[in-house]
Design an enzyme around this catalytic site. Structure first.
Site, PDB file in Angstrom:
ATOM      1  N   PHE A 147       0.862  -1.177   0.000  1.00 38.79           N
ATOM      2  CA  PHE A 147       0.000   0.000   0.000  1.00 38.79           C
ATOM      3  C   PHE A 147       0.896   1.223   0.000  1.00 38.79           C
ATOM      4  O   PHE A 147       1.556   1.516   0.999  1.00 38.79           O
ATOM      5  CB  PHE A 147      -0.941   0.044   1.206  1.00 38.79           C
ATOM      6  N   ASP A 232       9.563   2.955   1.702  1.00 42.88           N
ATOM      7  CA  ASP A 232       8.376   3.725   2.034  1.00 42.88           C
ATOM      8  C   ASP A 232       8.160   3.626   3.542  1.00 42.88           C
ATOM      9  O   ASP A 232       7.618   2.638   4.047  1.00 42.88           O
ATOM     10  CB  ASP A 232       7.166   3.178   1.275  1.00 42.88           C
ATOM     11  N   LYS A 261       2.874  11.464   6.919  1.00 39.06           N
ATOM     12  CA  LYS A 261       2.038  11.268   8.096  1.00 39.06           C
ATOM     13  C   LYS A 261       2.563  11.988   9.331  1.00 39.06           C
ATOM     14  O   LYS A 261       2.314  13.171   9.507  1.00 39.06           O
ATOM     15  CB  LYS A 261       1.806   9.774   8.344  1.00 39.06           C
TER      16      LYS A 261
END
Length: 410
Positions: A147, A232, A261
């Site tokens: 993801f 990531d 984030k």
């Protein structure tokens, strides 16, 4: 005489969203109105312990006072210039971020998906300009069950059909191999490979943690093959796993690290690509950009986030509280939990399917005052703010035990 305005209830607000919001989410039926630390409060004043932390965007809790203070101070001075001009906050943010993660340069962006897209562009440009891959032939190897975001390029190399279906045609140039399989990865890498792009821990897939040595193997393989290792760390980075980055558990240094984030402290969207000068240096003016990327408000909040991370306090909290989380989940295995995976203060918990789906358990926990979110099947994710106390965490585990016991009893 004008009638008093009625305060809208949670049910009113949920119904009001239905005709005017695109249905791209299926939220739990809770309407948050206020929050502080690890707690949120709904419109009616009910309190909930937040064990999701905005998918790690709220690593430092809701409205951390140091982050709020930094945002307020910057709001009174300057919020945006665009990159058409310099601003007085960006240099410090960039200097400190590259030092924290042991890299040379950074590219500021806004969202996690933008960081991934930027990483893809950088890897391809590097492959053509530095490695010498023929034009339009560069490939990037990714892992199944990944993801990395929701843009059309990114969903094109997803293996989740709910993310892909109906959004093609997709961008070519990606090869998908099983996660945690070095042999398959090596077989997919060739002279056209620009990069290997992976999550050190696959969050959306259920907090899947690779075998010890996998990340080291990826680093060795990419170095040997002359391609880039792009990590990531948008969910796994910035303290969540007990280290600044998840790759730090194996002392691995990727060529590019994607951050987001928690970098914005839960206040503003902030992301970045951080990496080697040889790679980021391929960009020239006009080849990539963002109006809001590197804006002074984002940089000010980002610097305040770095203040928190540089002390090591939150990495240590994630390690110590992660041990409490692991102990509590271990006690529940065989009593409603069939298995779990955890690293630091982050866990994917597989609930016995006989007790219901992950959504069912999430809703039951919500009614008990605990907020988590399901992922695939009967798996729920636990990722509380790193500011949560041991007492609060143990209370949440007790609530989970009670919900599972009551559900099993019918």
């Amino acid at each position: 005489m004008t009638a008093p305005t009625r305060t809208r209830t949670s049910a009113d607000l949920i119904r009001a969203e239905e005709p005017v919001l695109a249905h791209n989410y299926h939220p739990l039926p809770v309407v948050v109105a206020r929050a502080e630390g690890a707690w949120v409060e709904d419109v009616e004043g009910r309190r909930y312990l937040d064990l999701l932390a905005g998918y790690s965007a709220l690593n430092f809790g809701h409205r951390h006072p140091a982050l709020i203070e930094a945002a307020h101070a910057q709001l009174d001075r300057l919020t945006l210039t665009s990159r058409a001009f310099h601003n007085d906050r960006l240099a410090s943010f960039a200097e400190r971020l590259v030092e924290l993660v042991g890299q040379d340069m950074m590219l500021p962006m806004n969202t996690g998906a933008e960081a991934v897209e930027s990483g893809v562009k950088l890897a391809r440009k590097w492959a053509y300009d530095v490695k010498g891959v023929p034009a339009d032939r560069a490939t990037i190897v990714v892992a199944a069950d990944n993801f990395h975001g929701r843009t059309t390029t990114i969903v094109g190399f997803s293996t989740d059909e709910s993310a892909r279906a109906g959004f093609g045609p997709f961008t070519p140039g990606f090869r998908i191999v099983p996660y945690n399989d070095l042999a398959a990865l090596e077989a997919a890498v060739d002279e056209t490979t620009a990069a290997v792009l992976i999550e050190p821990i696959q969050g959306e897939a259920g907090v899947l943690i690779p075998d010890d040595g996998y990340l080291t193997g990826v680093r060795e393989l990419t170095s040997r093959a002359g391609c880039l290792f792009v990590a990531d760390e948008i969910q796994s980075g910035l303290g969540r796993t007990g280290r600044t980055l998840a790759v730090d558990h194996e002392d691995v240094v990727p060529d590019l690290v994607l951050l987001g984030k928690a970098l914005g402290g839960g206040i503003v969207p902030v992301s970045a690509v951080v990496g080697r000068r040889e790679v980021l240096g391929v960009l020239r003016p006009g080849e990539h950009g963002s109006t809001f990327g590197g804006n002074p408000l984002a940089a000010a909040v980002g610097c305040a986030v770095l203040d928190l991370l540089e002390t090591g306090e939150f990495q240590l909290r994630a390690t110590e509280l992660g041990a409490v989380l692991r102990e509590g989940l271990t006690d529940l295995v065989g009593r409603g939990v069939v298995g779990f995976r955890s690293r630091g203060l982050w866990a994917g918990v597989d609930i016995d399917p006989a007790l219901g789906t992950g959504r069912d358990i999430s809703e039951r926990l919500m009614r008990a005052g605990i907020l988590v979110k399901d992922t695939h099947g009967s798996t729920i994710r636990i990722a509380p703010p790193l500011t949560i106390t041991e007492e609060e965490l143990r209370g949440a585990l007790a609530s989970l035990e009670k919900v599972l016991t009551e559900t099993a009893a019918g």
